[in-house]
Design a protein around this motif. Structure first.
Motif, mmCIF file in Angstrom:
data_model
loop_
_atom_site.group_PDB
_atom_site.id
_atom_site.type_symbol
_atom_site.label_atom_id
_atom_site.label_comp_id
_atom_site.label_asym_id
_atom_site.label_seq_id
_atom_site.Cartn_x
_atom_site.Cartn_y
_atom_site.Cartn_z
ATOM 1 N N UNK A 134 55.807 49.471 16.595
ATOM 2 C CA UNK A 134 54.529 50.178 16.478
ATOM 3 C C UNK A 134 54.728 51.541 15.810
ATOM 4 N N UNK A 135 55.788 52.250 16.213
ATOM 5 C CA UNK A 135 56.067 53.564 15.620
ATOM 6 C C UNK A 135 56.410 53.425 14.138
ATOM 7 N N UNK A 136 57.195 52.408 13.798
ATOM 8 C CA UNK A 136 57.593 52.198 12.404
ATOM 9 C C UNK A 136 56.387 51.836 11.543
ATOM 10 N N UNK A 137 55.484 51.031 12.087
ATOM 11 C CA UNK A 137 54.280 50.659 11.335
ATOM 12 C C UNK A 137 53.390 51.874 11.068
ATOM 13 N N UNK A 138 53.264 52.748 12.056
ATOM 14 C CA UNK A 138 52.458 53.966 11.881
ATOM 15 C C UNK A 138 53.077 54.858 10.804
ATOM 16 N N UNK A 139 54.401 54.978 10.840
ATOM 17 C CA UNK A 139 55.080 55.780 9.820
ATOM 18 C C UNK A 139 54.872 55.173 8.435
ATOM 19 N N UNK A 140 55.079 53.884 8.301
ATOM 20 C CA UNK A 140 54.970 53.225 6.999
ATOM 21 C C UNK A 140 53.563 53.356 6.420
ATOM 22 N N UNK A 141 52.554 53.291 7.291
ATOM 23 C CA UNK A 141 51.166 53.422 6.828
ATOM 24 C C UNK A 141 50.926 54.825 6.251
ATOM 25 N N UNK A 142 51.413 55.843 6.954
ATOM 26 C CA UNK A 142 51.241 57.218 6.472
ATOM 27 C C UNK A 142 52.055 57.457 5.199
ATOM 28 N N UNK A 176 56.526 63.752 9.155
ATOM 29 C CA UNK A 176 57.693 64.224 9.909
ATOM 30 C C UNK A 176 57.540 63.908 11.395
ATOM 31 N N UNK A 177 56.342 64.101 11.946
ATOM 32 C CA UNK A 177 56.097 63.806 13.370
ATOM 33 C C UNK A 177 56.226 62.315 13.654
ATOM 34 N N UNK A 178 55.694 61.507 12.738
ATOM 35 C CA UNK A 178 55.787 60.059 12.923
ATOM 36 C C UNK A 178 57.240 59.583 12.825
ATOM 37 N N UNK A 179 58.014 60.229 11.962
ATOM 38 C CA UNK A 179 59.423 59.867 11.881
ATOM 39 C C UNK A 179 60.153 60.214 13.172
ATOM 40 N N UNK A 180 59.780 61.355 13.782
ATOM 41 C CA UNK A 180 60.391 61.739 15.065
ATOM 42 C C UNK A 180 60.112 60.682 16.130
ATOM 43 N N UNK A 181 58.895 60.119 16.104
ATOM 44 C CA UNK A 181 58.544 59.056 17.062
ATOM 45 C C UNK A 181 59.368 57.802 16.808
ATOM 46 N N UNK A 182 59.616 57.502 15.532
ATOM 47 C CA UNK A 182 60.439 56.330 15.188
ATOM 48 C C UNK A 182 61.874 56.542 15.681
ATOM 49 N N UNK A 183 62.400 57.748 15.495
ATOM 50 C CA UNK A 183 63.770 58.044 15.934
ATOM 51 C C UNK A 183 63.882 57.919 17.453
ATOM 52 N N UNK A 184 62.899 58.457 18.171
ATOM 53 C CA UNK A 184 62.916 58.371 19.639
ATOM 54 C C UNK A 184 62.874 56.921 20.097
ATOM 55 N N UNK A 185 62.015 56.128 19.457
ATOM 56 C CA UNK A 185 61.917 54.715 19.822
ATOM 57 C C UNK A 185 63.216 53.979 19.497
ATOM 58 N N UNK A 186 63.854 54.346 18.381
ATOM 59 C CA UNK A 186 65.121 53.715 18.005
ATOM 60 C C UNK A 186 66.215 54.066 19.018
ATOM 61 N N UNK A 187 66.223 55.334 19.491
ATOM 62 C CA UNK A 187 67.208 55.735 20.496
ATOM 63 C C UNK A 187 67.023 54.976 21.798
#
Length: 387
Positions: free
Chosen positions: A359-367, A327-338
């Motif tokens: 970078x944020x998307x890769x971290x999310x996908x790995x988790x 969930x935290x990593x997804x929040x980082x992806x959303x912020x980067x997308x914004x």
């Protein structure tokens, strides 16, 4: 002619009587006493309306907020056989179940046609794990296996009393040492009764059947599960195997389910964000904005809260931590997308914000991949599971 005269006292009495009559008339029409009575009536009516509105709001919106995710009945065979092992196992397992689950206990076993050949020993409720464990240890041996009547009455328990409906899962976990009902030879009729009772309840009820030391008539139990449209029974022969399977259905399966729900909600939103970044290159800001909004609305708090209530399980602790991290990593992806969307709209160079997003998307996908692997491994350990 004699003159008619009134004495002073008689005149006073007449005047007094007339005044009293006028005052009474005024009270009836609109005097202070009448107004006070009307005000009291209005106040009472207002209180009744407010109470009724409060009750409606409570039952319509407030009470459902506290409804359990899971509502589970343990339906236990008390007829002849190794009752002690069954009850000891249930007592041990239920103590580790989800603290927010609503659970009840019912037994079956007795004389055919008797009112007490199935009994609800503990009604639905949260926080009643000890009560269920204590009741299980006090169950007395029955005579004949009244399996199908036990199921029919267990279904009815879901709509009786003040118990709330589950938000996600209603289920009956059956532990039986008999594959065939001892009293109802007409299987088709009883199974129709069960299906009709489920339909009348207006609920979807899942069944989990565990056959313990069942010999000779296992096919009847398989036939019952087929006709109920549920998964095949799991047969166990030893107390250890019984504990493993009952533990799986009671503790592990809900963990697996809530964890999978987190992945099912979050992964599609990140996929949409990835598609949105491609849309930005073509200047389709509306597509990207829609994807970002959808990602922000992807809420998994209920599922994570459910995992919080199951932290007595090692798998629950591990998967809960993964879910929170995801969930935290997804929040980082959303912020980067914004940030990327804002940069694209302003016409700025997208190299840096695109790198941050990637970078944020890769971290999310790995988790997400790690969590999916954990769920696959856990699922393979369940009854009938495959790696």
């Amino acid at each position: 002619m004699d003159e008619i005269r009134l004495s002073v006292s008689a005149a006073d009495q007449l005047s007094s009587a007339t005044s009293s009559a006028i005052e009474q008339k005024h009270e009836k029409i609109g005097g202070p006493a009448a107004r006070r009575r009307r005000n009291r009536i209005l106040i009472i009516l207002l209180v009744v309306v407010l109470v009724a509105a409060g009750v409606f709001v409570f039952f319509r919106w407030v009470r459902p907020m506290f409804a359990p995710l899971y509502k589970t009945t343990f339906l236990i065979d008390s007829a002849e056989g190794d009752l002690t092992s069954v009850m000891n196992t249930l007592s041990a397992v239920v103590g580790n179940s989800g603290e927010r689950d609503s659970q009840s206990l019912r037994s079956f076993g007795g004389e055919c046609g008797a009112d007490d050949n199935t009994k609800q020993l503990v009604e639905f409720g949260t926080g009643n794990r000890k009560q269920i464990a204590d009741a299980a240890r006090s169950v007395r041996q029955g005579t004949k296996a009244t399996l199908q009547r036990g199921i029919v009455e267990a279904v009815g328990d879901f709509t009786s009393g003040w118990s709330q409906n589950a938000k996600q899962v209603n289920r009956i976990i059956v532990v039986t040492r008999h594959g065939k009902d001892a009293c109802d030879p007409d299987d088709e009729f009883v199974q129709t009764q069960i299906r009709d009772r489920v339909a009348a309840a207006g609920l979807t009820i899942e069944f989990r059947f565990i056959g313990y030391q069942v010999s000779g008539d296992r096919e009847h139990l398989r036939k019952l599960t087929t006709q109920l449209g549920t998964q095949e029974p799991t047969f166990t022969d030893s107390p250890d195997d019984l504990k493993r399977v009952l533990d799986w259905y009671t503790i592990t399966e809900p963990v697996l389910r809530s964890s999978q729900s987190v992945v099912n909600v979050l992964n599609p939103t990140v996929d949409k964000l990835n598609a949105a970044t491609a849309a930005l290159k073509d200047g389709r800001f509306d597509t990207a904005e829609t994807a970002v909004a959808a990602a922000r609305n992807a809420v998994v708090d209920v599922e994570i809260k459910d995992l919080d209530g199951r932290t007595s399980s090692e798998a629950a602790v591990r998967l809960r931590d993964m879910a929170v991290s995801l969930r935290s990593l997804q929040a980082a992806v959303i912020e980067a997308a914004g940030t990327l969307l804002d940069a694209a709209r302003s016409g700025r160079n997208l190299t840096e914000p695109l790198a941050v997003y990637s970078k944020a998307a890769e971290a999310y996908n790995a988790k997400a991949q790690e969590m999916t692997g954990e769920l696959t491994s856990l699922r393979s350990k369940g009854p009938g599971g495959t790696s």
